[in-house]
Scaffold this motif. Structure first.
Motif, PDB file in Angstrom:
ATOM      1  N   MET A 141      57.679  32.450  70.173  1.00 10.53           N
ATOM      2  CA  MET A 141      56.359  32.917  69.089  1.00 10.53           C
ATOM      3  C   MET A 141      56.135  31.617  68.781  1.00 10.53           C
ATOM      4  O   MET A 141      54.515  31.712  69.188  1.00 10.53           O
ATOM      5  CB  MET A 141      57.201  33.046  67.342  1.00 10.53           C
ATOM      6  N   VAL A 192      54.619  31.031  72.564  1.00 11.76           N
ATOM      7  CA  VAL A 192      53.673  31.684  72.841  1.00 11.76           C
ATOM      8  C   VAL A 192      52.404  31.479  72.278  1.00 11.76           C
ATOM      9  O   VAL A 192      51.160  31.143  72.727  1.00 11.76           O
ATOM     10  CB  VAL A 192      53.838  33.015  72.600  1.00 11.76           C
ATOM     11  N   PHE A 193      52.121  30.600  70.939  1.00  7.15           N
ATOM     12  CA  PHE A 193      51.194  30.413  70.103  1.00  7.15           C
ATOM     13  C   PHE A 193      50.503  29.131  70.640  1.00  7.15           C
ATOM     14  O   PHE A 193      49.386  28.878  70.384  1.00  7.15           O
ATOM     15  CB  PHE A 193      51.049  30.524  68.753  1.00  7.15           C
ATOM     16  N   VAL A 223      52.328  26.205  69.760  1.00  9.14           N
ATOM     17  CA  VAL A 223      52.286  25.411  68.162  1.00  9.14           C
ATOM     18  C   VAL A 223      52.742  23.691  68.655  1.00  9.14           C
ATOM     19  O   VAL A 223      53.244  24.178  69.418  1.00  9.14           O
ATOM     20  CB  VAL A 223      53.375  26.047  66.932  1.00  9.14           C
ATOM     21  N   LYS A 270      54.460  20.987  63.944  1.00 13.14           N
ATOM     22  CA  LYS A 270      54.316  21.879  63.200  1.00 13.14           C
ATOM     23  C   LYS A 270      55.725  23.191  63.122  1.00 13.14           C
ATOM     24  O   LYS A 270      56.411  23.522  62.649  1.00 13.14           O
ATOM     25  CB  LYS A 270      53.391  22.478  64.096  1.00 13.14           C
ATOM     26  N   LEU A 328      54.561  37.046  78.076  1.00  9.29           N
ATOM     27  CA  LEU A 328      54.477  36.423  77.603  1.00  9.29           C
ATOM     28  C   LEU A 328      55.023  34.440  77.903  1.00  9.29           C
ATOM     29  O   LEU A 328      54.685  33.901  77.449  1.00  9.29           O
ATOM     30  CB  LEU A 328      55.014  36.996  76.447  1.00  9.29           C
ATOM     31  N   ILE A 352      47.087  32.518  75.081  1.00 16.17           N
ATOM     32  CA  ILE A 352      47.863  34.137  74.929  1.00 16.17           C
ATOM     33  C   ILE A 352      48.251  34.187  73.279  1.00 16.17           C
ATOM     34  O   ILE A 352      48.695  32.770  72.718  1.00 16.17           O
ATOM     35  CB  ILE A 352      49.013  34.717  75.910  1.00 16.17           C
ATOM     36  N   ALA A 353      47.652  35.573  72.509  1.00 13.61           N
ATOM     37  CA  ALA A 353      48.195  35.513  71.499  1.00 13.61           C
ATOM     38  C   ALA A 353      49.365  36.543  71.241  1.00 13.61           C
ATOM     39  O   ALA A 353      49.023  37.711  72.302  1.00 13.61           O
ATOM     40  CB  ALA A 353      47.066  35.841  70.252  1.00 13.61           C
ATOM     41  N   ALA A 354      50.291  37.866  70.304  1.00 13.84           N
ATOM     42  CA  ALA A 354      51.033  38.071  70.721  1.00 13.84           C
ATOM     43  C   ALA A 354      51.329  38.644  68.873  1.00 13.84           C
ATOM     44  O   ALA A 354      51.648  37.523  68.018  1.00 13.84           O
ATOM     45  CB  ALA A 354      52.181  37.948  71.134  1.00 13.84           C
ATOM     46  N   PHE A 369      54.870  40.322  68.326  1.00 20.26           N
ATOM     47  CA  PHE A 369      55.990  40.837  68.950  1.00 20.26           C
ATOM     48  C   PHE A 369      56.647  42.401  68.250  1.00 20.26           C
ATOM     49  O   PHE A 369      55.905  42.043  67.106  1.00 20.26           O
ATOM     50  CB  PHE A 369      57.460  39.553  68.698  1.00 20.26           C
ATOM     51  N   VAL A 413      49.205  28.856  63.479  1.00 22.61           N
ATOM     52  CA  VAL A 413      49.101  29.413  64.880  1.00 22.61           C
ATOM     53  C   VAL A 413      46.865  29.156  65.395  1.00 22.61           C
ATOM     54  O   VAL A 413      46.533  29.096  65.846  1.00 22.61           O
ATOM     55  CB  VAL A 413      49.973  30.869  65.500  1.00 22.61           C
ATOM     56  N   ARG A 459      47.552  37.280  62.367  1.00 21.63           N
ATOM     57  CA  ARG A 459      48.113  35.880  62.402  1.00 21.63           C
ATOM     58  C   ARG A 459      48.227  35.722  64.394  1.00 21.63           C
ATOM     59  O   ARG A 459      46.968  35.141  64.845  1.00 21.63           O
ATOM     60  CB  ARG A 459      49.457  35.778  62.615  1.00 21.63           C
ATOM     61  N   ALA A 460      48.129  37.413  65.078  1.00 23.87           N
ATOM     62  CA  ALA A 460      48.013  37.401  66.577  1.00 23.87           C
ATOM     63  C   ALA A 460      46.241  36.948  66.285  1.00 23.87           C
ATOM     64  O   ALA A 460      45.740  36.638  67.883  1.00 23.87           O
ATOM     65  CB  ALA A 460      48.300  38.604  66.872  1.00 23.87           C
ATOM     66  N   ALA A 489      44.790  33.564  66.085  1.00 23.89           N
ATOM     67  CA  ALA A 489      44.567  32.329  66.479  1.00 23.89           C
ATOM     68  C   ALA A 489      43.911  32.482  67.895  1.00 23.89           C
ATOM     69  O   ALA A 489      43.240  33.646  68.186  1.00 23.89           O
ATOM     70  CB  ALA A 489      46.168  32.987  67.230  1.00 23.89           C
TER      71      ALA A 489
END
Lengths: 255, 199
Positions: A156, A159-160, A162, A166, B49, B67-69, B71, B89, B136-137, B140
């Protein structure tokens, strides 16, 4: 039972009763042996301890021993952390460290002290021994903690996009923290015991080990037992202090 | 630039999950990916992803894209509150109040208000957690938003509210939503991509 309640000790009633039981066993043994030189009574050991704590030498001895052993432990904690992170990140570091860590884990403390005495001055040997005993505990536990991190959370974070800092804060630190906490508390207690053993064998100057050795040499059984009590109390103190520091370092949201 | 999967094959051991699959996602539009269980929807998501390598074929248009996701699993930091999970994020310029306003839009205001926002998400219900992952997604910074069954666990009224929120926040972005539900897909609008079950 009313006595415990009135003294505000209800919570610790069982522990206090257990201590009283073992003191009673000790007293019974004293009566059956009936020789103060072989087995002094708890009361006479306590009186000897009270005499000892009134001397400056007592506190200096504790200070010198503590400084050396705790320094060795802290050095092991910091390098153990670095080594574990290195081994987690790079397989070659893990392979490189596998043999020395295995040796440190398996070699008996006394055997290591005798070998180390060939090359090193006995004065500061307890630093090295505490270091060698604590390092594998910290290294193995932190490495295990790092391996237990949640892979899906890392995906995760990737993907973002980070940041590494963090990721450490959110994913790695919570995974490692329980392993690190138990390693530090076990390690400090183990390092303390190994450090004192080193001082006895190496007869280091101004140390608890030296005092114990002298007491044994001159058949000062009361002093020997009084120092043993001091060693136990200091070990408990360091263990509790380590736990308290770890609790303080733990973010509120994780409590 | 459209995103494309060209003749993509993905195997897990002896099992072929995607066998020469080709799909195209329209840039800046809503794309709904549908198909029965085992048709490889989540595998496609993971390939897009960058979490799964492909055995053969091509993935086009995903390089250097933000990309934001959401899941299939929530993937939240369990001991953190909803606010911190989102802050992890998103851009630093977003204030706490900004994020709390977004929570309000998906019906989380009562649970994540200023007084109570410290409650860890591990104590949230499934539906609440899902909404936190959606916020959250969507907060971002991203060019492409991929949502894998984002509305599961939400009741019908809430689902409508959240779908409207998703459409509003992703306007102009490339959005891929994986869903089983035809109604959800219709409410989202856009292109439908239907996968057949792998034989």
């Amino acid at each position: 039972m009313k006595l415990f309640r009135s003294l505000g000790l209800k919570k610790h009633r069982n522990q206090l009763l257990a201590v009283l039981f073992w003191l009673l066993v000790w007293e019974v043994l004293v009566l059956s042996v009936d020789n103060e030189l072989l087995l002094p009574s708890p009361a006479s050991v306590l009186l000897t301890l009270l005499d000892l704590i009134q001397t400056l030498d007592f506190w200096q001895t504790i200070l010198y021993s503590s400084l050396r052993i705790i320094f060795g432990c802290l050095l092991a904690i910091s390098t153990g952390l670095v080594f574990a992170i290195g081994a987690y990140r790079f397989l070659w570091v893990k392979d490189l460290l596998a043999l020395p860590v295995k040796i440190m884990e398996t070699i008996p403390v006394a055997c290591f002290i005798i070998i180390a005495l060939i090359w090193l001055h006995p004065q500061n040997l307890s630093i090295l021994v505490a270091y060698m005993m604590v390092l594998p505990i910290i290294y193995s536990n932190v490495l295990q903690g790092l391996k237990s991190r949640d892979e899906k959370l890392l995906q995760m974070a990737r993907v973002f996009g980070v940041s590494t800092w963090k990721k450490i804060k959110a994913i790695y630190a919570p995974a490692v923290r329980p392993f690190f906490l138990s390693a530090v508390t076990v390690g400090i207690s183990f390092g303390w015991k190994a450090g004192i053993a080193t001082e006895i064998i190496a007869n280091s100057n101004h140390s608890i080990g030296e005092r114990l050795y002298e007491a044994k040499l001159y058949w000062m059984t009361k002093e020997q037992l009084a120092w043993a009590v001091v060693i136990i109390l200091i070990s408990i103190f360091y263990e509790k202090t380590a736990r308290m520091i770890m609790r303080l370092l733990q973010p509120q949201s994780e409590t | 630039m459209d995103i494309e999967l060209r003749e993509v094959t993905k195997r897990f051991g002896a099992k072929t999950v995607l066998d020469g699959v080709s799909i195209s996602l329209s840039e800046g539009q809503v794309n709904c990916l549908m198909g029965p269980s085992g048709s490889g929807k989540s595998t496609i998501v993971n390939i897009l992803l960058g979490l799964l390598p492909i055995d053969s074929g091509q993935v086009i248009g995903m390089k250097n894209r933000k990309i934001a996701a959401v899941f299939q699993e929530d993937r939240l930091i369990e001991h953190w509150d909803a606010l911190k999970n989102v802050q992890l994020v998103c851009d630093k310029s977003l204030t706490k109040e900004d994020i709390l306003r977004e929570f309000q839009q998906v019906g989380l205001e009562e649970d994540v208000d200023l007084k109570d926002h410290r409650k860890p998400v591990s104590l949230y219900s499934g539906g609440m957690r899902r909404r936190v992952t959606i916020v959250r997604a969507l907060l971002a910074q991203s060019d492409i938003v991929i949502l894998d069954e984002p509305f599961k666990g939400l009741d019908d009224a809430l689902k409508l509210q959240v779908i409207a929120y998703v459409k509003q926040k992703t306007a102009g972005k490339t959005l891929l939503v994986v869903t089983h539900d035809k109604e959800e897909a219709q409410q989202l609008g856009g292109n439908m991509i239907i996968l057949q079950a792998a034989v």
